[in-house]
Design a protein around this motif. Structure first.
Motif, PDB file in Angstrom:
ATOM      1  N   LEU A  85       0.407  -1.058   0.027  1.00 44.55           N
ATOM      2  CA  LEU A  85       0.088  -0.169   0.171  1.00 44.55           C
ATOM      3  C   LEU A  85       0.982   1.191  -0.035  1.00 44.55           C
ATOM      4  O   LEU A  85       0.766   2.257   1.090  1.00 44.55           O
ATOM      5  CB  LEU A  85      -0.955   0.074   1.423  1.00 44.55           C
ATOM      6  CG  LEU A  85      -1.957  -1.272   1.334  1.00 44.55           C
ATOM      7  CD1 LEU A  85      -2.659  -0.812   2.782  1.00 44.55           C
ATOM      8  CD2 LEU A  85      -2.784  -1.344   0.180  1.00 44.55           C
ATOM      9  N   LEU A  86       1.892   0.881  -0.788  1.00 50.05           N
ATOM     10  CA  LEU A  86       2.729   2.519  -0.753  1.00 50.05           C
ATOM     11  C   LEU A  86       1.861   3.174  -1.420  1.00 50.05           C
ATOM     12  O   LEU A  86       1.179   2.996  -2.494  1.00 50.05           O
ATOM     13  CB  LEU A  86       3.954   2.347  -2.014  1.00 50.05           C
ATOM     14  CG  LEU A  86       4.942   1.195  -1.136  1.00 50.05           C
ATOM     15  CD1 LEU A  86       5.748   0.966  -2.095  1.00 50.05           C
ATOM     16  CD2 LEU A  86       5.938   2.257   0.135  1.00 50.05           C
ATOM     17  N   PHE A  87       1.876   5.127  -1.518  1.00 49.85           N
ATOM     18  CA  PHE A  87       1.125   5.757  -1.867  1.00 49.85           C
ATOM     19  C   PHE A  87       1.376   5.713  -3.389  1.00 49.85           C
ATOM     20  O   PHE A  87       2.700   6.691  -3.493  1.00 49.85           O
ATOM     21  CB  PHE A  87       1.157   7.174  -1.248  1.00 49.85           C
ATOM     22  CG  PHE A  87       0.592   6.561   0.875  1.00 49.85           C
ATOM     23  CD1 PHE A  87       0.133   5.938   0.898  1.00 49.85           C
ATOM     24  CD2 PHE A  87       1.287   6.919   1.411  1.00 49.85           C
ATOM     25  CE1 PHE A  87      -0.611   5.830   1.551  1.00 49.85           C
ATOM     26  CE2 PHE A  87       1.120   7.036   2.308  1.00 49.85           C
ATOM     27  CZ  PHE A  87      -0.016   6.486   2.800  1.00 49.85           C
ATOM     28  N   HIS A  89       0.676   8.000  -5.547  1.00 48.08           N
ATOM     29  CA  HIS A  89       1.019   9.202  -6.504  1.00 48.08           C
ATOM     30  C   HIS A  89       2.285  10.310  -5.684  1.00 48.08           C
ATOM     31  O   HIS A  89       2.887  11.703  -5.900  1.00 48.08           O
ATOM     32  CB  HIS A  89      -0.115  10.446  -6.077  1.00 48.08           C
ATOM     33  CG  HIS A  89      -0.585  10.987  -4.856  1.00 48.08           C
ATOM     34  ND1 HIS A  89      -1.343   9.851  -3.855  1.00 48.08           N
ATOM     35  CD2 HIS A  89      -0.723  11.618  -4.052  1.00 48.08           C
ATOM     36  CE1 HIS A  89      -1.512  10.235  -2.882  1.00 48.08           C
ATOM     37  NE2 HIS A  89      -0.885  11.003  -2.501  1.00 48.08           N
ATOM     38  N   MET A  90       3.399   9.422  -4.693  1.00 42.76           N
ATOM     39  CA  MET A  90       4.340  10.171  -4.012  1.00 42.76           C
ATOM     40  C   MET A  90       5.324   9.185  -4.074  1.00 42.76           C
ATOM     41  O   MET A  90       5.524   8.208  -4.377  1.00 42.76           O
ATOM     42  CB  MET A  90       4.603  10.215  -2.791  1.00 42.76           C
ATOM     43  CG  MET A  90       3.109  11.059  -1.970  1.00 42.76           C
ATOM     44  SD  MET A  90       2.787  10.344  -0.016  1.00 42.76           S
ATOM     45  CE  MET A  90       1.229  10.957   0.515  1.00 42.76           C
ATOM     46  N   ASP A  94       8.698  10.584   0.029  1.00 47.81           N
ATOM     47  CA  ASP A  94       7.860  10.976   0.397  1.00 47.81           C
ATOM     48  C   ASP A  94       6.791  10.462   0.954  1.00 47.81           C
ATOM     49  O   ASP A  94       6.375  10.704   2.024  1.00 47.81           O
ATOM     50  CB  ASP A  94       7.235  12.122  -0.869  1.00 47.81           C
ATOM     51  CG  ASP A  94       7.501  13.083  -1.202  1.00 47.81           C
ATOM     52  OD1 ASP A  94       8.672  14.086  -0.739  1.00 47.81           O
ATOM     53  OD2 ASP A  94       7.124  13.680  -2.208  1.00 47.81           O
ATOM     54  N   PHE A  98       6.531  10.299   5.027  1.00 44.50           N
ATOM     55  CA  PHE A  98       4.911  10.779   5.170  1.00 44.50           C
ATOM     56  C   PHE A  98       4.775  10.687   7.043  1.00 44.50           C
ATOM     57  O   PHE A  98       3.983  11.344   7.203  1.00 44.50           O
ATOM     58  CB  PHE A  98       3.761   9.478   4.149  1.00 44.50           C
ATOM     59  CG  PHE A  98       2.089   9.633   4.355  1.00 44.50           C
ATOM     60  CD1 PHE A  98       1.894  10.041   3.649  1.00 44.50           C
ATOM     61  CD2 PHE A  98       1.162   9.262   6.101  1.00 44.50           C
ATOM     62  CE1 PHE A  98       0.391  11.186   4.161  1.00 44.50           C
ATOM     63  CE2 PHE A  98      -0.105   9.440   5.673  1.00 44.50           C
ATOM     64  CZ  PHE A  98      -0.542  10.642   4.894  1.00 44.50           C
TER      65      PHE A  98
ATOM     66  N   PHE B 168      -6.093   2.227   1.611  1.00 40.77           N
ATOM     67  CA  PHE B 168      -4.933   3.146   1.423  1.00 40.77           C
ATOM     68  C   PHE B 168      -4.651   3.770   3.179  1.00 40.77           C
ATOM     69  O   PHE B 168      -3.486   4.322   3.062  1.00 40.77           O
ATOM     70  CB  PHE B 168      -4.555   4.108  -0.295  1.00 40.77           C
ATOM     71  CG  PHE B 168      -3.991   2.942  -0.907  1.00 40.77           C
ATOM     72  CD1 PHE B 168      -2.598   2.895  -1.071  1.00 40.77           C
ATOM     73  CD2 PHE B 168      -4.652   2.601  -1.640  1.00 40.77           C
ATOM     74  CE1 PHE B 168      -2.139   1.952  -2.056  1.00 40.77           C
ATOM     75  CE2 PHE B 168      -3.786   1.345  -2.604  1.00 40.77           C
ATOM     76  CZ  PHE B 168      -2.756   1.622  -2.824  1.00 40.77           C
ATOM     77  N   ALA B 171      -3.556   2.914   5.832  1.00 38.59           N
ATOM     78  CA  ALA B 171      -1.956   2.237   6.220  1.00 38.59           C
ATOM     79  C   ALA B 171      -1.516   3.691   6.776  1.00 38.59           C
ATOM     80  O   ALA B 171      -0.993   3.954   7.048  1.00 38.59           O
ATOM     81  CB  ALA B 171      -1.522   2.358   4.539  1.00 38.59           C
ATOM     82  N   LEU B 175       0.030   5.435  10.066  1.00 43.37           N
ATOM     83  CA  LEU B 175       1.568   6.040   9.865  1.00 43.37           C
ATOM     84  C   LEU B 175       1.220   7.457  10.436  1.00 43.37           C
ATOM     85  O   LEU B 175       2.081   8.224  10.594  1.00 43.37           O
ATOM     86  CB  LEU B 175       2.019   6.577   8.045  1.00 43.37           C
ATOM     87  CG  LEU B 175       2.070   5.397   7.448  1.00 43.37           C
ATOM     88  CD1 LEU B 175       2.119   5.891   6.227  1.00 43.37           C
ATOM     89  CD2 LEU B 175       3.130   4.604   7.919  1.00 43.37           C
ATOM     90  N   ARG B 185      -4.289  14.501   2.033  1.00 42.47           N
ATOM     91  CA  ARG B 185      -2.487  13.824   1.043  1.00 42.47           C
ATOM     92  C   ARG B 185      -2.980  12.639   0.552  1.00 42.47           C
ATOM     93  O   ARG B 185      -2.041  12.264  -0.220  1.00 42.47           O
ATOM     94  CB  ARG B 185      -2.032  14.006   2.384  1.00 42.47           C
ATOM     95  CG  ARG B 185      -0.964  15.363   3.163  1.00 42.47           C
ATOM     96  CD  ARG B 185       0.158  14.888   3.439  1.00 42.47           C
ATOM     97  NE  ARG B 185       1.390  15.046   2.426  1.00 42.47           N
ATOM     98  CZ  ARG B 185       1.876  13.903   2.405  1.00 42.47           C
ATOM     99  NH1 ARG B 185       2.625  14.419   4.024  1.00 42.47           N
ATOM    100  NH2 ARG B 185       2.679  13.591   1.693  1.00 42.47           N
ATOM    101  N   ILE B 186      -4.020  12.253   0.931  1.00 43.18           N
ATOM    102  CA  ILE B 186      -4.203  10.581  -0.020  1.00 43.18           C
ATOM    103  C   ILE B 186      -5.873  10.851  -0.896  1.00 43.18           C
ATOM    104  O   ILE B 186      -6.123  10.766  -2.029  1.00 43.18           O
ATOM    105  CB  ILE B 186      -4.549   9.857   1.087  1.00 43.18           C
ATOM    106  CG1 ILE B 186      -3.342   9.677   2.296  1.00 43.18           C
ATOM    107  CG2 ILE B 186      -4.713   8.098   0.856  1.00 43.18           C
ATOM    108  CD1 ILE B 186      -2.046   9.677   1.032  1.00 43.18           C
ATOM    109  N   PRO B 189      -5.875  13.375  -3.845  1.00 40.58           N
ATOM    110  CA  PRO B 189      -4.987  13.061  -5.072  1.00 40.58           C
ATOM    111  C   PRO B 189      -5.166  11.669  -5.611  1.00 40.58           C
ATOM    112  O   PRO B 189      -5.457  12.076  -6.720  1.00 40.58           O
ATOM    113  CB  PRO B 189      -3.523  12.849  -4.782  1.00 40.58           C
ATOM    114  CG  PRO B 189      -3.595  13.970  -3.010  1.00 40.58           C
ATOM    115  CD  PRO B 189      -4.706  13.788  -2.593  1.00 40.58           C
TER     116      PRO B 189
END
Lengths: 356, 267
Positions: A85-87, A89-90, A94, A98, B168, B171, B175, B185-186, B189
């Motif tokens: 689940l890496l973002f 768009h970053m 980043d 995060f 996401f 997740a 964090l 931010r999630i 976008p």
């Protein structure tokens, strides 16, 4: 510094029950087949699933007591997801920054921390890449860096190696072990792979159908498995029964029916026990074995597996199911195939017996 | 796994017939636009398009439709979030209410706005007491156009939100990100395609709005006479101007569709 958990959690019709404590520094591994409850456990610890009752206490802070559920963002529990689940768009940097950024760390310092962890995991040169441009192993490292950059008190890694191909897996396992050795908090790896669990874990939590059925060091579980999955984990036959004496001999009368003859030193009749037999101690033959010192069971082959150059033969002997491990040559000589009728015999002295 | 496959001949027959209908439909849509272009007084085009009235109306249209798109976004996101993410008993009631302007005749919407915010309307007195008068002002035109076009934004954002992979967001929570950080931010976008589509649809609908505007804001040059209103005005006096203005609207709308709605068109 520790994690104390006593959890009753429900998701749909599935119920998870588990009680355990973990010390920092020790690498704990929760292992069990799919649907055994280990993922539910991870989510309950991370705050992604509120528990119904019990408590989760991390370093003296109550994360959940069934009434008050501390939200995930305030738990200081790092979570590396099976799907990462890496973002998307970053950039990798980043992503890694995060966590610190979200907890109010100034931008420059957050990026510095993110970069530190990317470097530590050997992917510092990929800091500007988006996740879409990373290989599986690289993405894995970025995800781990992202979880570590939050400086969590509890780190949960859900199936950290299962998505990787064999070569990347060995390399990533080495890296993982190194990084985890330096991690000061409580650490828990979730896996369905028994071999991985035995190889990685310093303490194992064995789950089966929503229950924590056994916990201990790999050695304890290897010597005295107390659940079917734990037994399959270490590859032994596990039986449940009750001690009984007669004819000057001692038997385990199996709960499923049938009995095993065992050496009778210092055991009390009537006691409920486990009995284990390693598959390589089981001898298969077509004729009934003549030596009387042996336990002998007559049964039908239900299936075979090939493991590390050996053949595991599963035998249904009436109420008892037993697995024997033999060489491929022996298997060929006995002409073993599903439905073959065989005798399985083993010495009384090869049976391990311990209280339930 | 077994799967029942329709007989090939059946599929092929449908694949031959339905595209013919689709082609006829496309021609029927294209025909009036082509007719408009053929009818246009191209020789006088430059003069017509640069006359002060036309330039005014075009400028006003851009201001009003952009204002309505922005306002729709500010209103639409909270509504779409509530519909997509918050469970409460009146959810379908809320959805019905906010989507109602889509099925309401626009002119009825304009009259209803007048009844609510007009000088003698339900809240007209309250607004007047704080110095706000909406009817027959540019701000009023923005309100009328937003009333009609906002549902397009809401629908687009709600379906966008429903299509997000919420893992996401979970997740991000682990964090340390709180709700607002996760949205900023999630979610936003990831919602970019739906936002683009929503803005395109809303803006296009706003650009062509006529009924609600004329009823609530009137047709005053420099204030509320947007391009569609100017076309209506010109129909009775100068048909050539009406046709040219119409083509201008077609060109602007197509440009919006191509620029903002790219993803919608090619999916």
């Amino acid at each position: 510094m520790s994690l104390d958990a006593s959890i009753l959690a429900r998701r749909g019709s599935f119920t998870l029950q588990a009680e355990f404590a973990l010390e920092p520094g020790t690498l704990a591994v929760a292992v069990g087949p799919n649907g055994s409850g280990k993922s539910t456990l991870a989510e309950a610890l991370a705050g992604l699933l509120p528990i119904e009752s019990g408590r989760v206490v991390l370093n003296g802070r109550t994360l959940d007591d069934g009434r008050q559920h501390l939200p995930a963002c305030a738990r200081r529990v790092g979570f590396m997801f099976q799907d990462l689940l890496l973002f998307a768009h970053m950039s990798a940097l980043d992503n890694a920054a995060f966590g610190p950024r979200s907890t109010g760390v100034p931008r420059g310092e957050a990026r510095r921390r993110g970069r530190h962890w990317l470097d530590r995991l050997g992917v510092g040169d990929l800091a500007d890449r988006k996740p879409g441009g990373l290989s599986g192993g690289q993405a894995q490292r970025v995800a781990l860096a992202r979880a570590l950059a939050t400086e969590p008190e509890l780190l949960i890694l859900d199936e950290p190696l299962s998505a990787l191909d064999a070569r990347t897996r060995a390399e990533t396992r080495r890296l993982l072990v190194g990084v985890l050795a330096d991690f000061p908090g409580v650490k828990l790896v979730i896996t369905h792979d028994p071999v991985e669990a035995m190889a990685l874990g310093e303490r194992l939590l064995v789950f089966e159908s929503g229950r924590l059925v056994q916990q201990g060091t790999p050695d304890e579980i290897r010597r005295r498995p107390r659940a079917d999955y734990a037994a399959s984990l270490v590859g032994v036959n596990l039986f449940r029964g009750t001690l009984e004496a007669g004819d000057g001999r001692v038997f385990v009368v199996l709960d499923s029916g049938g009995r095993l003859s065992i050496p009778g030193d210092g055991l009390r009749p009537g006691e409920a026990v486990f009995a284990t037999i390693h598959p390589h101690s089981v001898i298969l033959s077509i004729e009934k074995p003549s030596t009387s010192a042996r336990n002998a069971l007559h049964g039908v082959v239900s299936g075979t597996d090939a493991i590390d150059g050996r053949v595991r033969v599963h035998l249904d002997a009436g109420p008892v199911r037993i697995t024997a491990e033999i060489t491929p040559n022996a298997a060929a000589e006995l002409d073993i195939k599903p439905g073959s009728r065989l005798w399985a015999s083993f010495k009384a002295t090869d049976i391990g017996v311990y209280p339930r | 796994m077994t799967r029942t496959t329709p007989t090939p001949s059946g599929v092929l027959a449908a694949n031959r017939v339905l595209p013919i209908v689709a082609g006829v439909a496309a021609l029927l849509i294209l025909l009036p636009v082509v007719a408009l272009a053929l009818r246009a007084p191209w020789r006088d085009a430059a003069g017509l398009l640069t006359s002060p009235g036309v330039l005014d109306a075009a400028k006003l249209s851009l201001i009003v439709s952009t204002g309505a798109a922005v306002l729709s976004l500010l209103i639409g996101f909270p509504v779409a979030w509530t519909l997509a993410r918050v469970e409460f008993p009146g959810r379908s009631v809320l959805r019905t209410v906010v989507l109602m302007p889509m099925v309401l005749p626009p002119i009825v919407g304009g009259v209803a706005l007048l009844a609510a915010f007009g000088r003698n309307g339900l809240l007209g007195g309250v607004l007047a007491s704080v110095g706000i008068s909406l009817p027959f002002t540019t701000a009023g035109a923005v309100v009328a156009v937003t009333f009609v076009s906002c549902p397009f934004m809401i629908l687009s954002l709600e379906s966008g939100l429903n299509g997000l992979d919420r893992r996401f967001e979970r997740a991000a929570e682990t964090l340390g990100a709180g709700g607002w950080t996760v949205i900023r931010r999630i979610v936003l976008p990831a919602l970019a395609p739906a936002l683009r589509a929503g803005i395109a649809l809303t803006w296009a609908r706003a650009l062509g709005e006529f009924g609600a505007t004329v009823a609530f804001a009137g047709s005053h040059p420099h204030q509320t006479r947007t391009l569609p209103l100017a076309i209506y005005d010109a129909l009775s006096t100068d048909l050539d101007a009406a046709v040219m203005l119409g083509l201008l609207l077609v060109a602007i709308s197509l440009a919006v569709l191509l620029v903002l709605g790219g993803r919608m068109l090619t999916r």
